[in-house]
Design an enzyme around this catalytic site. Structure first.
Site, short mmCIF file in Angstrom:
data_model
loop_
_atom_site.label_atom_id
_atom_site.label_comp_id
_atom_site.label_asym_id
_atom_site.label_seq_id
_atom_site.Cartn_x
_atom_site.Cartn_y
_atom_site.Cartn_z
N GLU A 38 8.58 19.34 4.71
CA GLU A 38 8.68 18.29 3.68
C GLU A 38 10.03 17.59 3.77
O GLU A 38 11.07 18.25 3.94
CB GLU A 38 8.51 18.94 2.31
CG GLU A 38 7.83 18.06 1.30
CD GLU A 38 6.38 17.75 1.66
OE1 GLU A 38 6.13 16.75 2.37
OE2 GLU A 38 5.49 18.50 1.23
N GLY A 128 1.15 13.05 -5.17
CA GLY A 128 1.76 13.62 -3.96
C GLY A 128 0.77 13.83 -2.82
O GLY A 128 1.10 14.49 -1.85
N SER A 130 -0.55 11.15 -1.30
CA SER A 130 -0.43 9.89 -0.59
C SER A 130 -1.64 8.98 -0.67
O SER A 130 -2.24 8.60 0.36
CB SER A 130 -0.04 10.12 0.88
OG SER A 130 0.60 8.95 1.33
N SER A 131 -1.95 8.59 -1.88
CA SER A 131 -2.97 7.55 -2.04
C SER A 131 -2.46 6.26 -1.39
O SER A 131 -3.23 5.43 -0.94
CB SER A 131 -3.27 7.32 -3.52
OG SER A 131 -2.08 7.03 -4.21
N SER A 132 -1.13 6.12 -1.33
CA SER A 132 -0.58 4.89 -0.74
C SER A 132 -0.91 4.78 0.74
O SER A 132 -1.35 3.73 1.22
CB SER A 132 0.92 4.80 -0.98
OG SER A 132 1.54 6.01 -0.63
N GLU A 164 5.02 -0.22 3.76
CA GLU A 164 5.71 0.52 2.70
C GLU A 164 7.22 0.23 2.71
O GLU A 164 7.84 0.07 1.67
CB GLU A 164 5.43 2.01 2.88
CG GLU A 164 5.69 2.78 1.63
CD GLU A 164 4.67 3.87 1.34
OE1 GLU A 164 3.50 3.76 1.78
OE2 GLU A 164 5.05 4.83 0.69
N ASP A 176 2.59 10.52 6.38
CA ASP A 176 1.41 10.26 5.55
C ASP A 176 0.41 9.38 6.28
O ASP A 176 -0.80 9.65 6.30
CB ASP A 176 1.82 9.58 4.24
CG ASP A 176 2.77 10.42 3.43
OD1 ASP A 176 3.00 11.58 3.81
OD2 ASP A 176 3.29 9.92 2.43
C1 GLA Z 1 6.47 10.84 1.13
C2 GLA Z 1 6.70 10.00 2.38
C3 GLA Z 1 6.56 10.83 3.65
C4 GLA Z 1 7.38 12.11 3.58
C5 GLA Z 1 7.13 12.83 2.26
C6 GLA Z 1 8.03 14.01 2.09
O1 GLA Z 1 5.15 11.26 1.04
O2 GLA Z 1 5.79 8.93 2.42
O3 GLA Z 1 6.93 10.06 4.77
O4 GLA Z 1 8.73 11.86 3.79
O5 GLA Z 1 7.31 11.98 1.15
O6 GLA Z 1 7.80 14.93 3.09
#
Ligand code: GLA
Length: 391
Positions: A38, A128, A130-132, A164, A176
């Site tokens: 992470e 957390g 990552s819907s984005s 992004e 992500d």
């Molecule tokens: C977000 C970012 C990723 C990564 C995580 C942490 O999800 O989009 O690129 O850095 O945080 O691991």
């Protein structure tokens, strides 16, 4: 910011447009989990994510116009209308992900024409997972298919990341978008974020399962603090590279160097940099343990990661810390940690299937009592990446 691309569509003949107009595509683009690694994708580390079985769905068709696009979000119940020739940064949250993707694609090709898109999300926002990235990669994938742009998967990944950076303002790493596009059923993906080489690692953990506990908080710090962490790591690395005459990459930093420069770095940069070095090594240890079917070790390393994220990297929050501590009291949870950018969202737990219901009930009650917030949860499995599901 006014973006005026003014592309000519002369290259696109009418016949092609008519053909395209007949096509309606349906795309599924998943969110992601990350087992370990992470906040090190932007620090030349390794990550171990997977796409999940929760997706954003896109229904996409060319509308026959040259430049007029409508993008409808079912979840937000709003429509974004734009002119491909000139559009500005959006005001509503989700708009910039969409606009950023279109902008980045248009810097590569002039083949995109007017389209209508409907978006329906089954990926929880701000949790957390990552819907984005699911949104960016699904749209990029869909436009690539619809207009036959000939972009490869890595280009789609980079389009998502740049959207992004440039439109949303988060200087995110590559993890992500990579996981959303490259996901493979029943596999984790070990990505070397320096070389971009990756390995698909089978994951068969039964009778254990992957359970996400959603704090349902998204502290507003995330984008700003994310960029601050990134800048702090860059600053620390700069100092280490000068001092030890090494090429500027965390891969060249060994713990001994950190010890020697502790004072120069100061407490904050020391903590950030030592977390990065430790986490990079932990990912490789987890991969070894997974290959040996040693889930106890995987779990123990997840707890270590959480500790590092909370104390050294300072991207956790009381709600996440509470849930991870709560998991430690349940012997059938082998490991737990916050996941993703932090400051809210989910914890990821490896838990025995027999105790899931009881555990969720207990955690929900305890969380409610501590924060007066409802806890939600869902199980997930590593799944296929962004794909065309119907034409
Ligand atoms: C977000 C970012 C990723 C990564 C995580 C942490 O999800 O989009 O690129 O850095 O945080 O691991």
């Amino acid at each position: 910011m006014l973006l005026n691309k003014g592309f000519s569509k002369e290259s696109q003949n009418n016949m092609t447009l008519i053909d395209m107009k007949k096509r309606t595509l349906k795309i599924a683009s998943p969110g992601r989990i990350n087992l370990i690694g992470e906040h090190i994708d932007y620090n030349d580390g390794f990550v171990l994510p997977a796409a999940i079985d929760k997706c954003i769905y896109f229904t996409l068709r060319a509308n026959g116009s040259e430049n007029r696009c409508t993008i409808k979000s079912k979840g937000f119940d709003s429509i974004l209308v734009l002119d491909l020739k000139s559009f500005e940064k959006g005001t509503e949250g989700w708009h910039n992900y969409v606009l950023g993707v279109i902008y980045e694609i248009q810097s590569l090709t002039d083949k995109v024409a007017g389209f209508d898109c409907e978006i329906e999300s089954k990926v929880p926002v701000g949790s957390g997972v990552s819907s984005s990235a699911a949104l960016e990669c699904g749209l990029a994938y869909g436009l690539n298919e619809l207009f036959d742009l000939g972009l490869d998967k890595w280009q789609l990944i980079l389009i998502g990341q740049l959207a992004e950076h440039n439109f949303v303002g988060t200087k995110c790493g590559i993890m992500d978008q990579f996981a959303s596009v490259m996901g493979k059923k029943d596999h984790m993906l070990l990505l070397d974020c320096r070389s971009l080489e990756y390995e698909e690692i089978p994951i068969a953990i039964a009778p254990y399962r992957l359970l996400l506990l959603n704090t349902n908080v998204a502290h507003n710090l995330s984008t700003g603090e994310y960029n601050v962490r990134r800048a702090q790591c860059a600053e620390g690395l700069e100092l280490l590279a000068k001092r030890f005459q090494i090429e500027k990459s965390f891969r060249n930093v060994i713990p001994e160097m950190l010890v020697q420069t502790r004072e120069e770095l100061g407490e904050t940069l020391y903590d950030r940099c030592s977390y990065v070095v430790e986490e990079t090594n932990r990912v490789l240890e987890v991969v070894k343990a997974l290959k040996n079917n040693d889930l106890e070790t995987v779990g123990a390393l997840m707890y270590q990661t959480h500790e590092g994220l909370s104390k050294k990297y300072e991207v956790s929050c009381p709600e996440l810390d509470f849930l991870v501590d709560f998991s430690k009291n349940e012997p059938q949870v082998l490991g737990a940690r916050m996941m993703g950018g932090g400051f809210g969202g989910c914890t990821l737990n490896i838990i025995h299937e027999d105790v899931i219901d009881q555990f969720v009930q207990k955690a929900t009650a305890a969380y409610q009592e501590a924060f007066d917030i409802e806890l939600t949860s869902f199980e997930t499995v590593p799944s296929q990446g962004t794909s065309l599901i119907r034409e």
